[in-house]
Enzyme design. Structure first.
Site, PDB file in Angstrom:
ATOM      1  N   THR A  89       0.794  -1.235   0.000  1.00 44.19           N
ATOM      2  CA  THR A  89       0.000   0.000   0.000  1.00 44.19           C
ATOM      3  C   THR A  89       0.823   1.280   0.000  1.00 44.19           C
ATOM      4  O   THR A  89       0.411   2.255  -0.658  1.00 44.19           O
ATOM      5  CB  THR A  89      -1.006   0.007   1.175  1.00 44.19           C
ATOM      6  OG1 THR A  89      -0.326  -0.308   2.391  1.00 44.19           O
ATOM      7  CG2 THR A  89      -2.109  -1.002   0.945  1.00 44.19           C
ATOM      8  N   TRP A 110       0.679  -7.354 -23.129  1.00 51.50           N
ATOM      9  CA  TRP A 110       0.753  -6.348 -22.067  1.00 51.50           C
ATOM     10  C   TRP A 110      -0.561  -6.244 -21.294  1.00 51.50           C
ATOM     11  O   TRP A 110      -0.570  -6.102 -20.068  1.00 51.50           O
ATOM     12  CB  TRP A 110       1.099  -5.028 -22.732  1.00 51.50           C
ATOM     13  CG  TRP A 110       1.433  -3.850 -21.873  1.00 51.50           C
ATOM     14  CD1 TRP A 110       0.855  -3.463 -20.712  1.00 51.50           C
ATOM     15  CD2 TRP A 110       2.454  -2.879 -22.150  1.00 51.50           C
ATOM     16  NE1 TRP A 110       1.426  -2.311 -20.246  1.00 51.50           N
ATOM     17  CE2 TRP A 110       2.410  -1.933 -21.109  1.00 51.50           C
ATOM     18  CE3 TRP A 110       3.373  -2.708 -23.183  1.00 51.50           C
ATOM     19  CZ2 TRP A 110       3.259  -0.820 -21.069  1.00 51.50           C
ATOM     20  CZ3 TRP A 110       4.211  -1.618 -23.148  1.00 51.50           C
ATOM     21  CH2 TRP A 110       4.170  -0.693 -22.100  1.00 51.50           C
ATOM     22  N   ILE A 111      -1.691  -6.315 -22.016  1.00 50.45           N
ATOM     23  CA  ILE A 111      -2.989  -6.058 -21.391  1.00 50.45           C
ATOM     24  C   ILE A 111      -3.363  -7.142 -20.390  1.00 50.45           C
ATOM     25  O   ILE A 111      -4.308  -6.972 -19.592  1.00 50.45           O
ATOM     26  CB  ILE A 111      -4.087  -5.924 -22.476  1.00 50.45           C
ATOM     27  CG1 ILE A 111      -5.291  -5.117 -21.960  1.00 50.45           C
ATOM     28  CG2 ILE A 111      -4.531  -7.284 -22.983  1.00 50.45           C
ATOM     29  CD1 ILE A 111      -4.982  -3.669 -21.683  1.00 50.45           C
ATOM     30  N   ARG A 112      -2.624  -8.243 -20.369  1.00 50.39           N
ATOM     31  CA  ARG A 112      -2.885  -9.287 -19.375  1.00 50.39           C
ATOM     32  C   ARG A 112      -2.583  -8.794 -17.963  1.00 50.39           C
ATOM     33  O   ARG A 112      -3.047  -9.384 -16.991  1.00 50.39           O
ATOM     34  CB  ARG A 112      -2.059 -10.534 -19.692  1.00 50.39           C
ATOM     35  CG  ARG A 112      -2.523 -11.256 -20.957  1.00 50.39           C
ATOM     36  CD  ARG A 112      -1.716 -12.513 -21.205  1.00 50.39           C
ATOM     37  NE  ARG A 112      -1.830 -13.456 -20.100  1.00 50.39           N
ATOM     38  CZ  ARG A 112      -2.851 -14.283 -19.910  1.00 50.39           C
ATOM     39  NH1 ARG A 112      -3.877 -14.269 -20.754  1.00 50.39           N
ATOM     40  NH2 ARG A 112      -2.865 -15.124 -18.894  1.00 50.39           N
ATOM     41  N   GLU A 120      -7.177   2.907 -25.197  1.00 52.48           N
ATOM     42  CA  GLU A 120      -6.449   2.612 -26.431  1.00 52.48           C
ATOM     43  C   GLU A 120      -7.035   3.370 -27.621  1.00 52.48           C
ATOM     44  O   GLU A 120      -8.237   3.625 -27.695  1.00 52.48           O
ATOM     45  CB  GLU A 120      -6.484   1.105 -26.711  1.00 52.48           C
ATOM     46  CG  GLU A 120      -5.632   0.677 -27.892  1.00 52.48           C
ATOM     47  CD  GLU A 120      -5.603  -0.836 -28.086  1.00 52.48           C
ATOM     48  OE1 GLU A 120      -4.963  -1.302 -29.044  1.00 52.48           O
ATOM     49  OE2 GLU A 120      -6.232  -1.554 -27.274  1.00 52.48           O
ATOM     50  N   TYR A 121      -6.167   3.696 -28.554  1.00 54.73           N
ATOM     51  CA  TYR A 121      -6.546   4.269 -29.843  1.00 54.73           C
ATOM     52  C   TYR A 121      -7.595   3.355 -30.472  1.00 54.73           C
ATOM     53  O   TYR A 121      -7.418   2.138 -30.520  1.00 54.73           O
ATOM     54  CB  TYR A 121      -5.292   4.334 -30.719  1.00 54.73           C
ATOM     55  CG  TYR A 121      -5.456   4.972 -32.079  1.00 54.73           C
ATOM     56  CD1 TYR A 121      -5.132   6.314 -32.272  1.00 54.73           C
ATOM     57  CD2 TYR A 121      -5.885   4.234 -33.184  1.00 54.73           C
ATOM     58  CE1 TYR A 121      -5.240   6.895 -33.533  1.00 54.73           C
ATOM     59  CE2 TYR A 121      -6.001   4.800 -34.435  1.00 54.73           C
ATOM     60  CZ  TYR A 121      -5.678   6.136 -34.603  1.00 54.73           C
ATOM     61  OH  TYR A 121      -5.776   6.715 -35.847  1.00 54.73           O
ATOM     62  N   ASP A 220      -0.324   2.543 -10.504  1.00 48.37           N
ATOM     63  CA  ASP A 220       0.410   2.976  -9.317  1.00 48.37           C
ATOM     64  C   ASP A 220       1.772   2.283  -9.290  1.00 48.37           C
ATOM     65  O   ASP A 220       2.038   1.343 -10.045  1.00 48.37           O
ATOM     66  CB  ASP A 220      -0.389   2.699  -8.038  1.00 48.37           C
ATOM     67  CG  ASP A 220      -0.696   1.234  -7.815  1.00 48.37           C
ATOM     68  OD1 ASP A 220       0.271   0.440  -7.707  1.00 48.37           O
ATOM     69  OD2 ASP A 220      -1.880   0.858  -7.748  1.00 48.37           O
ATOM     70  N   HIS A 222       3.272   0.345  -7.097  1.00 50.18           N
ATOM     71  CA  HIS A 222       3.286  -1.073  -6.716  1.00 50.18           C
ATOM     72  C   HIS A 222       3.022  -1.957  -7.929  1.00 50.18           C
ATOM     73  O   HIS A 222       3.746  -2.932  -8.175  1.00 50.18           O
ATOM     74  CB  HIS A 222       2.230  -1.327  -5.634  1.00 50.18           C
ATOM     75  CG  HIS A 222       1.963  -2.773  -5.374  1.00 50.18           C
ATOM     76  ND1 HIS A 222       2.912  -3.629  -4.849  1.00 50.18           N
ATOM     77  CD2 HIS A 222       0.851  -3.528  -5.584  1.00 50.18           C
ATOM     78  CE1 HIS A 222       2.400  -4.846  -4.745  1.00 50.18           C
ATOM     79  NE2 HIS A 222       1.155  -4.811  -5.178  1.00 50.18           N
ATOM     80  N   ARG A 231       8.321  -8.147 -16.951  1.00 49.08           N
ATOM     81  CA  ARG A 231       8.612  -7.752 -18.331  1.00 49.08           C
ATOM     82  C   ARG A 231      10.000  -7.143 -18.538  1.00 49.08           C
ATOM     83  O   ARG A 231      10.471  -7.078 -19.676  1.00 49.08           O
ATOM     84  CB  ARG A 231       7.540  -6.768 -18.821  1.00 49.08           C
ATOM     85  CG  ARG A 231       6.124  -7.308 -18.756  1.00 49.08           C
ATOM     86  CD  ARG A 231       5.995  -8.667 -19.433  1.00 49.08           C
ATOM     87  NE  ARG A 231       4.603  -9.124 -19.443  1.00 49.08           N
ATOM     88  CZ  ARG A 231       4.186 -10.256 -19.988  1.00 49.08           C
ATOM     89  NH1 ARG A 231       5.056 -11.073 -20.552  1.00 49.08           N
ATOM     90  NH2 ARG A 231       2.904 -10.602 -19.945  1.00 49.08           N
TER      91      ARG A 231
END
Length: 312
Positions: A89, A110-112, A120-121, A220, A222, A231
């Site tokens: 926190t 990435w979206i996982r 997103e565009y 955030d 964290h 990644r």
């Protein structure tokens, strides 16, 4: 990397503006605001906005009203303690927003990470650019024989040239068909006024996954560290790792103490299972331990030996 004229004008206007504020700012990150860091052949990462700093983490942990008068060394010790013991926190009190341009197949990976706010565009409303990710030859590799998620030997010569030709040919052909179905050119003007074009939300399905998209990604600290721990790791796929590395640079400018702790306790650290720790203790006591009686699978054993820098 190519920014549109409109994007460059937006960036120039934002960088030339100055705003008085009472909230804490970080000069090193202020210098990076709105500056696009090139990634891959046409992609980029740029910091759009942020909130908080190293002191905000300490403030949240101590639940104090002011920024405090404790020495920087005390703050550093507390932040490292929080990171070491996986407190979350206090790090959630800092937030950052990125503008990212990336290939669609990287975006889908990435979206996982479902821990951010993403916008997103939309190819339902706009026409995607004629830009495709084409790997550099040194990043063309065969499928690994021992890792279903990894790469093996680098392709060379005619094999590499053929793959690159296919990637360019398929992406270009599909994009041409995309515009033909839309009946619009890249500026959105009709190609043949005498015929209707297919809806943009349908025509986009013909594009290849190496076409580029863009998004705003806010998270955030964290959850940014959780993203980077996976990644920015050496085992991550190259095409997403280079984005993570660019974001790590911005994190180090933004929260240098927290980023240093993250590198020490997360990114550059390893985790031993209880069995592995038991084996390590036996080895330190001088016992010869082999895989068959270790209780570890062959893969676990290999990973342990690689971690310890041993070839057996």
């Amino acid at each position: 990397m190519a920014l549109t004229d409109a994007q460059q004008q937006e960036i120039d206007a934002a960088r030339s503006a100055a705003h008085a504020t009472r909230r804490p700012t970080v000069p090193a990150l202020e210098d990076m605001l709105f500056t696009a860091t090139p990634v891959l052949d046409h992609g980029f990462v740029r910091v759009v906005d942020y909130m908080g700093d190293d002191a905000a983490i300490v403030q949240a942990a101590r639940v104090s009203y002011g920024r405090g008068t404790r020495a920087v060394t005390e703050d550093r010790g507390l932040i490292r303690y929080l990171m070491r013991h996986r407190h979350s926190t206090p790090f959630e009190m800092c937030e950052i927003k990125y503008h990212v341009k990336l290939p669609i197949f990287v975006a889908r990976q990435w979206i996982r990470h479902r821990t951010a706010n993403v916008n997103e565009y939309s190819a339902r409303y706009s026409i995607l650019d004629r830009e495709f990710y084409i790997p550099a030859p040194e990043h063309l590799a065969a499928q690994s024989a021992i890792n279903r998620q990894g790469r093996g030997e680098v392709l060379e010569g005619d094999q590499a040239a053929r793959v690159l030709d296919l990637l360019r040919e398929d992406a270009t052909r599909n994009y041409d068909h995309y515009l033909d179905m839309l009946n619009e050119d890249e500026q959105g003007q009709p190609i043949d006024p005498g015929r209707p074009g297919l809806a943009r939300e349908l025509a986009r399905m013909n594009l290849t996954l190496n076409a580029y998209t863009q998004w705003y990604w806010k998270t955030d600290l964290h959850n940014l560290f959780n993203f980077l721990s996976l990644r920015a790791d050496a085992h991550a796929q190259y095409e997403i790792r280079v984005y993570a590395e660019a974001m790590m640079q911005s994190a180090e400018a933004w929260v240098p103490i927290a980023s240093g702790a993250f590198r020490d306790y997360r990114l550059g650290a390893v985790t031993f299972s209880a069995q592995m720790l038991g084996i390590l203790r036996r080895m330190l006591a001088g016992e010869a331990v082999a895989q068959p009686e270790s209780g570890l699978s062959k893969r676990e054993w290999r990973e342990l030996m690689e971690t310890l820098g041993r070839g057996d």
